[in-house]
Design a protein around this motif. Structure first.
Motif, PDB file in Angstrom:
ATOM      1  N   PRO A 306       0.974  -1.265  -0.022  1.00 45.86           N
ATOM      2  CA  PRO A 306      -0.030   0.016   0.139  1.00 45.86           C
ATOM      3  C   PRO A 306       0.851   1.256   0.075  1.00 45.86           C
ATOM      4  O   PRO A 306       0.470   2.224  -0.535  1.00 45.86           O
ATOM      5  N   ALA A 307       1.983   1.179   0.556  1.00 46.41           N
ATOM      6  CA  ALA A 307       2.837   2.412   0.692  1.00 46.41           C
ATOM      7  C   ALA A 307       3.339   2.790  -0.906  1.00 46.41           C
ATOM      8  O   ALA A 307       3.411   3.965  -1.246  1.00 46.41           O
ATOM      9  N   VAL A 308       3.648   2.057  -1.614  1.00 45.19           N
ATOM     10  CA  VAL A 308       4.118   1.996  -2.947  1.00 45.19           C
ATOM     11  C   VAL A 308       3.071   2.454  -3.801  1.00 45.19           C
ATOM     12  O   VAL A 308       3.153   3.263  -4.623  1.00 45.19           O
ATOM     13  N   ALA A 309       2.017   1.796  -3.658  1.00 41.19           N
ATOM     14  CA  ALA A 309       0.768   2.195  -4.427  1.00 41.19           C
ATOM     15  C   ALA A 309       0.051   3.621  -4.115  1.00 41.19           C
ATOM     16  O   ALA A 309       0.007   4.405  -5.003  1.00 41.19           O
ATOM     17  N   GLY A 310       0.379   4.138  -2.760  1.00 37.63           N
ATOM     18  CA  GLY A 310      -0.045   5.521  -2.532  1.00 37.63           C
ATOM     19  C   GLY A 310       0.881   6.551  -3.008  1.00 37.63           C
ATOM     20  O   GLY A 310       0.542   7.392  -3.382  1.00 37.63           O
ATOM     21  N   ILE A 311       2.150   5.999  -3.074  1.00 35.23           N
ATOM     22  CA  ILE A 311       3.164   7.005  -3.645  1.00 35.23           C
ATOM     23  C   ILE A 311       3.101   7.238  -4.969  1.00 35.23           C
ATOM     24  O   ILE A 311       3.044   8.428  -5.383  1.00 35.23           O
ATOM     25  N   ILE A 312       2.761   6.213  -5.720  1.00 39.71           N
ATOM     26  CA  ILE A 312       2.560   6.197  -7.145  1.00 39.71           C
ATOM     27  C   ILE A 312       1.653   7.142  -7.488  1.00 39.71           C
ATOM     28  O   ILE A 312       1.447   7.794  -8.295  1.00 39.71           O
ATOM     29  N   MET A 313       0.371   6.988  -6.609  1.00 39.39           N
ATOM     30  CA  MET A 313      -0.857   7.772  -7.075  1.00 39.39           C
ATOM     31  C   MET A 313      -0.872   9.012  -6.840  1.00 39.39           C
ATOM     32  O   MET A 313      -1.310   9.879  -7.167  1.00 39.39           O
ATOM     33  N   LEU A 314      -0.078   9.369  -5.602  1.00 37.20           N
ATOM     34  CA  LEU A 314      -0.042  10.852  -5.016  1.00 37.20           C
ATOM     35  C   LEU A 314       1.137  11.469  -5.269  1.00 37.20           C
ATOM     36  O   LEU A 314       1.651  12.277  -4.579  1.00 37.20           O
ATOM     37  N   ARG A 315       2.225  11.042  -6.314  1.00 35.47           N
ATOM     38  CA  ARG A 315       3.431  11.431  -6.660  1.00 35.47           C
ATOM     39  C   ARG A 315       3.237  13.025  -6.778  1.00 35.47           C
ATOM     40  O   ARG A 315       4.221  13.699  -6.465  1.00 35.47           O
ATOM     41  N   SER A 316       2.488  13.605  -7.451  1.00 32.05           N
ATOM     42  CA  SER A 316       2.512  15.122  -8.167  1.00 32.05           C
ATOM     43  C   SER A 316       2.033  15.645  -6.781  1.00 32.05           C
ATOM     44  O   SER A 316       2.921  16.710  -6.672  1.00 32.05           O
ATOM     45  N   GLU A 317       1.186  15.253  -5.994  1.00 32.56           N
ATOM     46  CA  GLU A 317       0.922  16.211  -4.676  1.00 32.56           C
ATOM     47  C   GLU A 317       2.147  16.189  -3.697  1.00 32.56           C
ATOM     48  O   GLU A 317       2.298  17.087  -3.044  1.00 32.56           O
ATOM     49  N   ALA A 331      11.258  14.931 -10.507  1.00 32.44           N
ATOM     50  CA  ALA A 331      11.021  13.996  -9.453  1.00 32.44           C
ATOM     51  C   ALA A 331       9.627  13.080  -9.644  1.00 32.44           C
ATOM     52  O   ALA A 331       9.665  11.969  -9.307  1.00 32.44           O
ATOM     53  N   ILE A 332       8.786  13.826 -10.164  1.00 31.37           N
ATOM     54  CA  ILE A 332       7.542  13.278 -10.401  1.00 31.37           C
ATOM     55  C   ILE A 332       7.683  11.964 -11.316  1.00 31.37           C
ATOM     56  O   ILE A 332       7.041  11.063 -11.212  1.00 31.37           O
ATOM     57  N   ALA A 333       8.210  12.448 -12.298  1.00 30.43           N
ATOM     58  CA  ALA A 333       8.410  11.051 -13.339  1.00 30.43           C
ATOM     59  C   ALA A 333       9.464  10.036 -12.706  1.00 30.43           C
ATOM     60  O   ALA A 333       9.117   9.016 -13.082  1.00 30.43           O
ATOM     61  N   LEU A 334      10.055  10.304 -11.727  1.00 31.07           N
ATOM     62  CA  LEU A 334      10.977   9.298 -11.066  1.00 31.07           C
ATOM     63  C   LEU A 334      10.426   8.350 -10.177  1.00 31.07           C
ATOM     64  O   LEU A 334      10.806   7.199  -9.988  1.00 31.07           O
ATOM     65  N   MET A 335       9.493   8.848  -9.422  1.00 33.93           N
ATOM     66  CA  MET A 335       8.860   8.307  -8.087  1.00 33.93           C
ATOM     67  C   MET A 335       8.371   6.984  -8.569  1.00 33.93           C
ATOM     68  O   MET A 335       8.735   6.127  -7.651  1.00 33.93           O
ATOM     69  N   PRO A 336       7.479   6.643  -9.558  1.00 38.44           N
ATOM     70  CA  PRO A 336       7.236   5.351  -9.652  1.00 38.44           C
ATOM     71  C   PRO A 336       8.090   4.295  -9.708  1.00 38.44           C
ATOM     72  O   PRO A 336       8.163   3.221  -8.935  1.00 38.44           O
TER      73      PRO A 336
END
Length: 492
Positions: A306-317, A331-336
């Motif tokens: 869930p931590a990975v899924a949440g980070i990917i979904m909320l990366r822009s915020e 950074a937004i493009a790198l995060m997933p």
């Protein structure tokens, strides 16, 4: 000790260590927020190179001694020979510090040729601090003295942030100010920890039998940690070679932002799990160790997925709220990619690789790191040329996925690695509900919006996990509520 009590011990210890790790990670987040706004990406890039270089030296020179200390602690405690183990490990740590001198000089000349003298002095300071502080933390971990562990970790984090901020404010937003504050705080805590070894310092010595025992177990850890630490070092050095320190700064900021929460959750489990698994292997044999490994794997997935899924979904915020403007877009493009790599790294080292520790076949673990070591540099170089920094992150992810696969294949030949497929299905289902809730609410602006989305998604995940009895949570909660009701009835 019964299996149920061991399971409870693992959960309790993981929760305690999670608390001990939380405040330092929060301090690191504050530091990332502040320094990504004060420093340019290039200056932050030099600091990132310093930190990763210090961590490489720590892992190669000292980590194998600490792991041997943890592995041999129960045996020497039973034999009432703990002072001998302390003195020997402390003496070996001192020798490793002496050996670090030429290594630190070479790394300083390579990483920052125009700032090599400061870089060299800072690396030596961090070698002293890491050698002493982390040996003391290993002792506290083996003794399950979490409050002392908590105090040391929090002191290091708070002092590092405070001194770095003070020096940056006085001298300006430069790499030297940030790194000197960071190193000075760690050295100060190391001097306090050194007082705990005062009696041992007066009787330092190398017991030949114990040294042979340490080397026979932990000797293979040296190439393991060297290869393990070379992977992130290679990432940043290749990026510096191709794109310069500013690109390193952006890449490191994205890594720090994403890896902090995932590593904190995994480290809380691992710190509690390693001594429990090793003690189970000694007392109950491979069967006992396998039962504990199954719990560890399930807990890592329950926290990490869930931590990975949440980070990917909320990366822009997340990037908008935390990082400075110069860092955000890349950074937004790198995060997933960084998030996926983080969970792969933690699953390999804290779950699949336990088979090599239990069976004491650590040279096999060395072989499992070779795919990532050999593939990281060429994949990052090639993908960086084609797709920029996101390509570099994708290359690092692919390289480490190959190493995880190698660990799984090799480990199962030595020890049956237990997989809880039912738990995995429940975790994925709960994560799916979390994703649907976040998606349904939609993006919300600002810090309060980010917090609201995290709370909503996290609540949905926990409630679904309890409803599905993930990790036996519903049964444990029902039992706890029953005991609480009984106490209330008895009190009335």
């Amino acid at each position: 000790m019964s299996a149920a009590s061991k399971t409870g011990q693992l959960g309790r210890n993981a929760a305690v260590y999670g608390g001990a790790l939380l405040l330092p990670r929060l301090a690191a987040f504050v530091a990332l927020i502040v320094f990504s706004r004060l420093l340019t990406p290039a200056e932050y890039g030099y600091f990132a190179l310093f930190v990763i270089s210090a961590e490489l030296m720590n892992m190669v020179l000292f980590n194998w001694i600490r792991l041997a200390f943890l592995r041999l602690y129960a045996e020497h405690e039973t034999q009432k020979q703990l002072p001998l183990l302390r003195r020997t490990c402390l003496a070996m740590t001192g020798l490793a510090m002496i050996l670090s001198l030429p290594v630190a000089l070479a790394m300083a000349l390579l990483a920052a040729p125009d700032r090599w003298l400061v870089f060299f002095a800072l690396l030596l300071s961090m070698n002293f601090a890491n050698g002493i502080v982390r040996l003391r933390l290993s002792e506290l971990q083996a003794e399950h003295r979490s409050s002392r562990y908590f105090a040391i970790e929090v002191s290091r984090a708070v002092l590092s942030l405070a001194l770095s901020l003070a020096l940056v404010g006085v001298t300006g937003p430069h790499f030297e100010a940030l790194a000197i504050g960071f190193a000075a705080a760690n050295v100060g805590v190391a001097l306090v920890c050194l007082a705990s070894f005062a009696r041992d310092l007066m009787q330092l010595g190398l017991d030949r039998t114990l040294v042979r025992s340490i080397v026979s177990y932990a000797g293979p850890i040296i190439p393991i940690t060297a290869l393990e630490s070379l992977i992130p070092l290679t990432e940043r050095y290749v990026i510096q070679f191709v794109a310069g320190p500013a690109a390193v700064g952006v890449y490191a900021a994205a890594q720090n932002l994403v890896q902090q929460p995932i590593n904190m959750l995994a480290a809380a489990v691992a710190l509690a799990a390693f001594p429990i698994i090793m003690r189970s292997a000694e007392v109950d044999g491979h069967g006992g160790a396998q039962a504990r490994m199954r719990e560890v794997g399930s807990l890592l997935l329950a926290l990490g997925v869930p931590a990975v899924a949440g980070i990917i979904m909320l990366r822009s915020e997340i990037a908008t709220v935390i990082l400075g403007e110069e860092f955000r877009a890349d950074a937004i493009a790198l995060m997933p990619w960084v998030a996926i790599t983080a969970i792969l790294v933690n699953l390999k080292f804290h779950y699949f690789d336990m088979a090599f520790h239990v069976t004491r076949r650590l040279m096999v673990q060395v072989a499992t790191l070779l795919p990532a070591t050999l593939l990281t540099a060429p994949l990052i170089y090639l993908f960086l040329q084609i797709w920029g920094l996101p390509g570099a992150a994708a290359g690092a992810c692919i390289a480490f996925a190959a190493s995880l696969a190698a660990s799984w294949i090799a480990g199962r030949r030595l020890l049956t690695i237990p997989h809880a497929f039912g738990e995995m299905a429940r975790i994925l289902a709960a994560t799916g509900v979390m994703i649907a809730v976040i998606w349904g609410i939609g993006p919300l602006p600002g810090l309060l919006g980010l917090i609201a989305l995290i709370v909503a998604g996290g609540t949905a995940y926990v409630l679904t996990a309890v409803a599905l009895n993930t990790l036996n949570m519903r049964a444990a909660l029902t039992s706890h509520m029953g005991r609480l009701s009984g106490r209330l009835v008895g009190a009335s």
